[in-house]
Design a protein around this motif. Sequence first.
Motif, mmCIF file in Angstrom:
data_model
loop_
_atom_site.group_PDB
_atom_site.id
_atom_site.type_symbol
_atom_site.label_atom_id
_atom_site.label_comp_id
_atom_site.label_asym_id
_atom_site.label_seq_id
_atom_site.Cartn_x
_atom_site.Cartn_y
_atom_site.Cartn_z
ATOM 1 N N VAL A 102 23.002 25.731 -3.305
ATOM 2 C CA VAL A 102 22.974 25.641 -4.761
ATOM 3 C C VAL A 102 23.395 26.974 -5.358
ATOM 4 O O VAL A 102 24.178 27.027 -6.317
ATOM 5 N N ARG A 103 22.914 28.057 -4.788
ATOM 6 C CA ARG A 103 23.312 29.389 -5.277
ATOM 7 C C ARG A 103 24.814 29.603 -5.115
ATOM 8 O O ARG A 103 25.467 30.157 -5.996
ATOM 9 N N VAL A 104 25.367 29.159 -3.996
ATOM 10 C CA VAL A 104 26.804 29.304 -3.762
ATOM 11 C C VAL A 104 27.583 28.542 -4.828
ATOM 12 O O VAL A 104 28.566 29.045 -5.386
ATOM 13 N N ILE A 105 27.140 27.330 -5.139
ATOM 14 C CA ILE A 105 27.818 26.526 -6.155
ATOM 15 C C ILE A 105 27.747 27.211 -7.522
ATOM 16 O O ILE A 105 28.745 27.310 -8.237
ATOM 17 N N LEU A 106 26.574 27.702 -7.895
ATOM 18 C CA LEU A 106 26.435 28.394 -9.179
ATOM 19 C C LEU A 106 27.313 29.634 -9.232
ATOM 20 O O LEU A 106 27.934 29.930 -10.262
ATOM 21 N N ASP A 107 27.378 30.364 -8.124
ATOM 22 C CA ASP A 107 28.237 31.548 -8.071
ATOM 23 C C ASP A 107 29.703 31.162 -8.233
ATOM 24 O O ASP A 107 30.460 31.844 -8.919
ATOM 25 N N ARG A 108 30.113 30.059 -7.608
ATOM 26 C CA ARG A 108 31.510 29.602 -7.740
ATOM 27 C C ARG A 108 31.818 29.243 -9.194
ATOM 28 O O ARG A 108 32.901 29.547 -9.699
ATOM 29 N N LEU A 109 30.876 28.589 -9.861
ATOM 30 C CA LEU A 109 31.103 28.221 -11.259
ATOM 31 C C LEU A 109 31.197 29.443 -12.163
ATOM 32 O O LEU A 109 31.886 29.412 -13.184
ATOM 33 N N ALA A 110 30.524 30.522 -11.807
ATOM 34 C CA ALA A 110 30.536 31.736 -12.618
ATOM 35 C C ALA A 110 31.667 32.689 -12.228
ATOM 36 O O ALA A 110 31.947 33.635 -12.953
ATOM 37 N N ASP A 111 32.329 32.442 -11.097
ATOM 38 C CA ASP A 111 33.344 33.347 -10.567
ATOM 39 C C ASP A 111 34.663 33.163 -11.310
ATOM 40 O O ASP A 111 35.248 32.079 -11.297
ATOM 41 N N PRO A 112 35.180 34.230 -11.939
ATOM 42 C CA PRO A 112 36.444 34.104 -12.667
ATOM 43 C C PRO A 112 37.644 33.838 -11.750
ATOM 44 O O PRO A 112 38.684 33.375 -12.198
ATOM 45 N N ALA A 113 37.511 34.107 -10.458
ATOM 46 C CA ALA A 113 38.624 33.897 -9.528
ATOM 47 C C ALA A 113 38.762 32.430 -9.115
ATOM 48 O O ALA A 113 39.798 32.031 -8.584
ATOM 49 N N VAL A 114 37.733 31.626 -9.350
ATOM 50 C CA VAL A 114 37.793 30.210 -8.985
ATOM 51 C C VAL A 114 38.578 29.478 -10.071
ATOM 52 O O VAL A 114 38.256 29.589 -11.256
ATOM 53 N N PRO A 115 39.611 28.735 -9.675
ATOM 54 C CA PRO A 115 40.440 28.036 -10.674
ATOM 55 C C PRO A 115 39.627 27.050 -11.520
ATOM 56 O O PRO A 115 38.680 26.427 -11.036
ATOM 57 N N ALA A 116 40.039 26.909 -12.772
ATOM 58 C CA ALA A 116 39.355 26.010 -13.713
ATOM 59 C C ALA A 116 39.321 24.578 -13.182
ATOM 60 O O ALA A 116 38.320 23.879 -13.350
ATOM 61 N N GLU A 118 39.116 23.561 -10.081
ATOM 62 C CA GLU A 118 38.065 23.435 -9.073
ATOM 63 C C GLU A 118 36.690 23.394 -9.731
ATOM 64 O O GLU A 118 35.828 22.600 -9.347
ATOM 65 N N LYS A 119 36.478 24.223 -10.756
ATOM 66 C CA LYS A 119 35.201 24.209 -11.476
ATOM 67 C C LYS A 119 34.968 22.840 -12.112
ATOM 68 O O LYS A 119 33.851 22.328 -12.112
ATOM 69 N N HIS A 120 36.027 22.261 -12.650
ATOM 70 C CA HIS A 120 35.930 20.938 -13.269
ATOM 71 C C HIS A 120 35.482 19.900 -12.227
ATOM 72 O O HIS A 120 34.604 19.078 -12.489
ATOM 73 N N HIS A 121 36.070 19.955 -11.028
ATOM 74 C CA HIS A 121 35.699 19.014 -9.964
ATOM 75 C C HIS A 121 34.246 19.205 -9.527
ATOM 76 O O HIS A 121 33.526 18.231 -9.291
ATOM 77 N N ILE A 122 33.826 20.454 -9.426
ATOM 78 C CA ILE A 122 32.433 20.742 -9.044
ATOM 79 C C ILE A 122 31.487 20.146 -10.086
ATOM 80 O O ILE A 122 30.519 19.465 -9.745
ATOM 81 N N ARG A 123 31.781 20.378 -11.370
ATOM 82 C CA ARG A 123 30.915 19.856 -12.438
ATOM 83 C C ARG A 123 30.879 18.337 -12.433
ATOM 84 O O ARG A 123 29.822 17.732 -12.614
ATOM 85 N N ASP A 124 32.050 17.714 -12.239
ATOM 86 C CA ASP A 124 32.090 16.253 -12.192
ATOM 87 C C ASP A 124 31.231 15.717 -11.054
ATOM 88 O O ASP A 124 30.488 14.749 -11.222
ATOM 89 N N LEU A 125 31.346 16.321 -9.883
ATOM 90 C CA LEU A 125 30.563 15.886 -8.729
ATOM 91 C C LEU A 125 29.067 16.085 -8.977
ATOM 92 O O LEU A 125 28.253 15.202 -8.677
ATOM 93 N N LEU A 126 28.696 17.209 -9.570
ATOM 94 C CA LEU A 126 27.280 17.449 -9.870
ATOM 95 C C LEU A 126 26.742 16.431 -10.866
ATOM 96 O O LEU A 126 25.621 15.937 -10.711
ATOM 97 N N ARG A 127 27.542 16.100 -11.894
ATOM 98 C CA ARG A 127 27.104 15.088 -12.868
ATOM 99 C C ARG A 127 26.907 13.739 -12.177
ATOM 100 O O ARG A 127 25.948 13.029 -12.445
ATOM 101 N N TYR A 128 27.847 13.391 -11.312
ATOM 102 C CA TYR A 128 27.737 12.133 -10.572
ATOM 103 C C TYR A 128 26.456 12.118 -9.732
ATOM 104 O O TYR A 128 25.693 11.151 -9.766
ATOM 105 N N LEU A 129 26.233 13.188 -8.992
ATOM 106 C CA LEU A 129 25.049 13.247 -8.125
ATOM 107 C C LEU A 129 23.753 13.225 -8.926
ATOM 108 O O LEU A 129 22.768 12.608 -8.513
ATOM 109 N N ALA A 130 23.759 13.861 -10.089
ATOM 110 C CA ALA A 130 22.552 13.906 -10.919
ATOM 111 C C ALA A 130 22.191 12.535 -11.476
ATOM 112 O O ALA A 130 21.015 12.232 -11.686
#
Length: 138
Positions: A102-116, A118-130
């Motif tokens: 979970v910490r790794v995922i949060l760090d990826r979402l906050a990391d400016p080097a991670v493409p937008a 990829e962040k969008h896909h992570i958020r979509d997957l988290l919403r689905y899982l929630a």
Amino acid sequence: MGSTEVSPQMAFARFVRRAIDDARDERGWTVSDLAAHTGVGRSTVFRWLAGDWQDYPELAKVRGFCAALDLPVAAAFRALGLPDAGPAPRRRADDGPVEADVRVILDRLADPAVPAEEKHHIRDLLRYLARRPVRRAG
């Protein structure tokens, strides 16, 4: 001029700039759209971008800004040089420690080097899982 220390104003301005860029890239939002969705006025957003503040931004506005953009509040507070995002969420007695994943995922979402994207896909997957129903064994 040997100091490489970044002021809270500069660090927070970078955080806000990334959030605005991501909102534009992922959602097509203008600064006006961002203001409407986050409840933070355009003039405040522009002050944050310019680092034009002496006292810390209103923390409730920072929380609202982050919540509307699905950003970790802790990342904004770190940019501001604050120790944490306020009181920790209450945990149930049967909750274990926060998983490293979970910490790794949060760090990826906050990391400016991670493409937008990829962040969008992570958020979509988290919403689905929630929202996914939990299947109980037995």
